[in-house]
Design a protein around this motif. Sequence first.
Motif, PDB file in Angstrom:
ATOM      1  N   ALA A 580     -65.651  73.890  25.161  1.00  0.00           N
ATOM      2  CA  ALA A 580     -66.535  73.780  24.011  1.00  0.00           C
ATOM      3  C   ALA A 580     -65.995  72.749  23.035  1.00  0.00           C
ATOM      4  CB  ALA A 580     -66.674  75.134  23.330  1.00  0.00           C
ATOM      5  N   SER A 581     -66.893  72.158  22.245  1.00  0.00           N
ATOM      6  CA  SER A 581     -66.516  71.215  21.197  1.00  0.00           C
ATOM      7  C   SER A 581     -66.877  71.805  19.846  1.00  0.00           C
ATOM      8  CB  SER A 581     -67.256  69.882  21.371  1.00  0.00           C
ATOM      9  OG  SER A 581     -66.834  69.213  22.534  1.00  0.00           O
ATOM     10  N   VAL A 601     -80.581  69.853  16.185  1.00  0.00           N
ATOM     11  CA  VAL A 601     -79.146  69.794  15.912  1.00  0.00           C
ATOM     12  C   VAL A 601     -78.814  70.580  14.641  1.00  0.00           C
ATOM     13  CG1 VAL A 601     -77.208  68.251  15.392  1.00  0.00           C
ATOM     14  CG2 VAL A 601     -78.910  67.564  17.075  1.00  0.00           C
ATOM     15  N   ASP A 602     -79.790  70.664  13.740  1.00  0.00           N
ATOM     16  CA  ASP A 602     -79.571  71.389  12.484  1.00  0.00           C
ATOM     17  C   ASP A 602     -79.252  72.860  12.704  1.00  0.00           C
ATOM     18  OD1 ASP A 602     -80.067  69.064  11.109  1.00  0.00           O
ATOM     19  OD2 ASP A 602     -82.198  69.501  10.812  1.00  0.00           O
ATOM     20  N   SER A 603     -79.568  73.380  13.904  1.00  0.00           N
ATOM     21  CA  SER A 603     -79.299  74.798  14.186  1.00  0.00           C
ATOM     22  C   SER A 603     -77.801  75.098  14.178  1.00  0.00           C
ATOM     23  CB  SER A 603     -79.905  75.192  15.539  1.00  0.00           C
ATOM     24  OG  SER A 603     -79.324  74.426  16.589  1.00  0.00           O
ATOM     25  N   LEU A 604     -76.963  74.035  14.309  1.00  0.00           N
ATOM     26  CA  LEU A 604     -75.519  74.245  14.238  1.00  0.00           C
ATOM     27  C   LEU A 604     -75.124  74.879  12.905  1.00  0.00           C
ATOM     28  CD1 LEU A 604     -74.051  70.926  15.747  1.00  0.00           C
ATOM     29  CD2 LEU A 604     -73.655  73.233  16.617  1.00  0.00           C
ATOM     30  N   ALA A 612     -75.578  71.546  26.710  1.00  0.00           N
ATOM     31  CA  ALA A 612     -75.966  70.352  27.467  1.00  0.00           C
ATOM     32  C   ALA A 612     -77.046  70.699  28.487  1.00  0.00           C
ATOM     33  CB  ALA A 612     -74.750  69.755  28.169  1.00  0.00           C
ATOM     34  N   GLU A 613     -77.905  69.727  28.771  1.00  0.00           N
ATOM     35  CA  GLU A 613     -79.084  69.963  29.606  1.00  0.00           C
ATOM     36  C   GLU A 613     -78.720  70.491  30.996  1.00  0.00           C
ATOM     37  OE1 GLU A 613     -83.193  67.572  30.853  1.00  0.00           O
ATOM     38  OE2 GLU A 613     -81.436  66.463  30.132  1.00  0.00           O
ATOM     39  N   TYR A 655     -70.806  72.854  25.645  1.00  0.00           N
ATOM     40  CA  TYR A 655     -71.169  73.753  24.549  1.00  0.00           C
ATOM     41  C   TYR A 655     -70.633  73.164  23.249  1.00  0.00           C
ATOM     42  CZ  TYR A 655     -72.149  77.174  28.223  1.00  0.00           C
ATOM     43  OH  TYR A 655     -72.660  77.820  29.325  1.00  0.00           O
ATOM     44  N   VAL A 656     -71.511  73.059  22.228  1.00  0.00           N
ATOM     45  CA  VAL A 656     -71.118  72.506  20.932  1.00  0.00           C
ATOM     46  C   VAL A 656     -71.446  73.531  19.854  1.00  0.00           C
ATOM     47  CG1 VAL A 656     -71.409  70.604  19.308  1.00  0.00           C
ATOM     48  CG2 VAL A 656     -71.659  70.185  21.764  1.00  0.00           C
TER      49      VAL A 656
END
Length: 850
Positions: A580-581, A601-604, A612-613, A655-656
């Motif tokens: 994970a990152s 991306v805002d869901s972070l 990743a896809e 995973y980010v």
Amino acid sequence: MFRTALRNVLAHKARLLMTVLAVTLGVAFVSGTLVFTDTLKKSLSGQSAKDYAGVAVSVTSYGQGLNDQGEKEGEPGLSQATFDKVKALPGVASVSGRVTGFAGVGDENGKLIGSGWSNQGANFTPVKDGKDPRYTFVQGAGPAQADEIALDKATADAGKYQVGDKVRVATNAPVKEYSLAGVFTTEDGAVQAGGSLVLFETKVAQQLYLKPGYFKEMSVGAKDGVSADKLLADIKPLVDDKHTEAQTGAALAAKQAKDIEEGLGQMGTMLLVFAGIALFVGIFLIYNTFTMLVTQRTKELALLRAVGANRGQVMRSVLAEALVVGAVSAVVGLISGIGLAVGIRSVIGSLGAKLPGGDIVIAPATIIAALVIGILVTTIAAVLPAWRTGRIAPVAAMGSAHLPSTAKSLVVRNVIGSVISVLGLGLVMLGVSKGGDAGRMIIGAGAFFMLIGMIVLLPLLSKPVIGAVRPLLQKVFGVPGKLAAQNAVRNPRRTAVTAASLAIGLTMVTTLSVLGVTVGTVVDRMSTEKLKADYKVSMADGTGHLDKSVAETLAKAPGIKAVSPQTAGYFMIGDKFRSASGVNPATIGQLLNIETVSGSVDSLGKGEVLVAEKTAKSEKLAVGSTFTVKYEDGKQGTLKVGAVYKDMEGLLSPYVLDDKTLTQHSDESAVSEVYVNVEGGASKAGQQKVVDALGKNPAINVATRQDMRDEMGGMINTMLNVMYGLLGMALIISVLGVVNTLAMSVFERTQEIGMLRAIGLDRSRVKNMIRLEAVVISLFGAALGIVIGVFLAWAVGTTMAKSMPDYELILPWDRIGIFLLLAGVVGVLAAMWPARSAARLNMLTAIKTE
């Protein structure tokens, strides 16, 4: 017959010299590789044995490990309690504990001294009388206080440091000043590799690299009369941990020697492969040379047959010539190889690496290999011309100096070539369909058969291909152009052999170039389209982790617009580990261009995770999916998928998530890099702002976007340059082959050239005819090699496409054009001597030649 063979060798010194040179190059490469690797192997093994000379037992801790549940187990190293227990054993004379890690020293301008990856720090561990046998102090002494260090002499000299000076030293923590207590010499591997070595007081080193009270290694000395095996048996129960290993010093030295041998063996294998390519190309030159010599001596050999020599004797006389040439080539190649090994050692030394000292090693196996290869290659290449010589009937040979190949032999050759080519093509397509590493191995085998098939089919291909350009040559160059095209296909076998050497070299060069440019374009596209950051901050050694304070410091610095660390971590999903990152949710969108397939991306920022896809498909995850994870500290949590993004391999893990979520479950810094944007955009002043904010830390590298591109594509470009250099030798041999072919062609057409001169073809046009013939043959081989090279690059690239996002085959037309231009230049240069010889022929003498 043997005396006759020797006289013939001496009678054709100029042409045989080219054969000697071709074989010499290949043998020199082989013997030079063997001498260099043997010398380096002995030097490194000797150094390894010296390092462990006084060590009876060595104990190494690999730190904490993970159990099946993903939880850490074991101790971070060898504790002080374990150290004391070992020291108390009756057979122990001395014990020294050691911790190591990265340490960078700046020069007077703040620049890092030495190669980043080999800049090391360790603790000073005096064993007896306040001395450590691994270091010889030429100034001062080892560090005894927390604010003291010692430096190796090369680093001290480079930084112009003297005992008592203040030295700025950086690890992954903020830069700090220490007082220089001593300067030493050592044969430590880091220093020998061109790096630096900083010695700290033990407690300081433990704090920096491990934990207070823990060591990474222990070196144990035995008392007189106590065997290492006995001491090892006593120590093992005290360090009974699956993450700890105890060995005798002799066993460890032997293991290191074996590792060195394996590592050098891989390098040696690669170099020997290219030597093999050069020798393979050389076979065509040798074959052409002996074919030419046999053709010139057809009547002489026929006369020998007429006066009683049988076929075997004639064949053996030709093979004896090959044996002499091969022996001379082998000896010269061996001597040249020894010089090459010395040269390689000097070049490496001039680049900053300090190889261990020692005499050059010339093993008996190297001498045998050089002699066997030189003689064997030359003899094998001469077998077919010798066999044909034995088949010449005396009467037929006396009546004709140049006997053409029979149509039947060409038909058989074409059939065999077609079968081999189809087999090679089938293997290549099978490798394409299979994909992956296995597919590339199959493609490699197919490429070999394709090249062999091409070589066999070249006489068939030469006539229509060269015939197609004959009208153009005639229109542009007139009579010399027409004659050059006709001469190029007059003897298709000889033209094919000459073109083959260039085709093989260009096939490999083109394959590597197309793949290199294609992969480089993909990497460059990733760095330009995916990276929005102005700078990337990372450790200078390229492998270490930054301290967590780096991102915090930059975020508070004036002129810094956006900062995001990238923390490398992991968690478990079920019984599988997943990388994970960790990033800053508020700024990552400004620094990386993360394209989402679904979600945002805002869901972070809401504590959700990006997937990743490819991973999402394989794990059947979608926006809104939840899954349970177990973190490094053993705690469990539930994560919700906030977005699925297009894969960014090399930049982000599958995973980010929020960096805070990841780091709160880890007690170690794992920040691999920090991305930064500055106000006003990237500039030298902006880069200096980042450098200044970090205290001009020599251990930290601030890379621009161009630096990031170079870093990503640098390995590819370096590999290509090495390959070009190695394959250049094969192309040199190809030039010699063209020279030989033209010389043979001029000899066979001596009478014809005299007639052309007599009817008005002047010397300049004779030269043009020979030059154009050389250019046609060279371009024919080059074009064929380029076509096959592009096909093989496509095949190999197809197997890589799945693992590289946005893969697309790129044809480097500029390089292909340069390859063709160089092939033309090769033809012109190779034709200089034969063209000059042809132009200088006396007309009357040439006309009378039979």
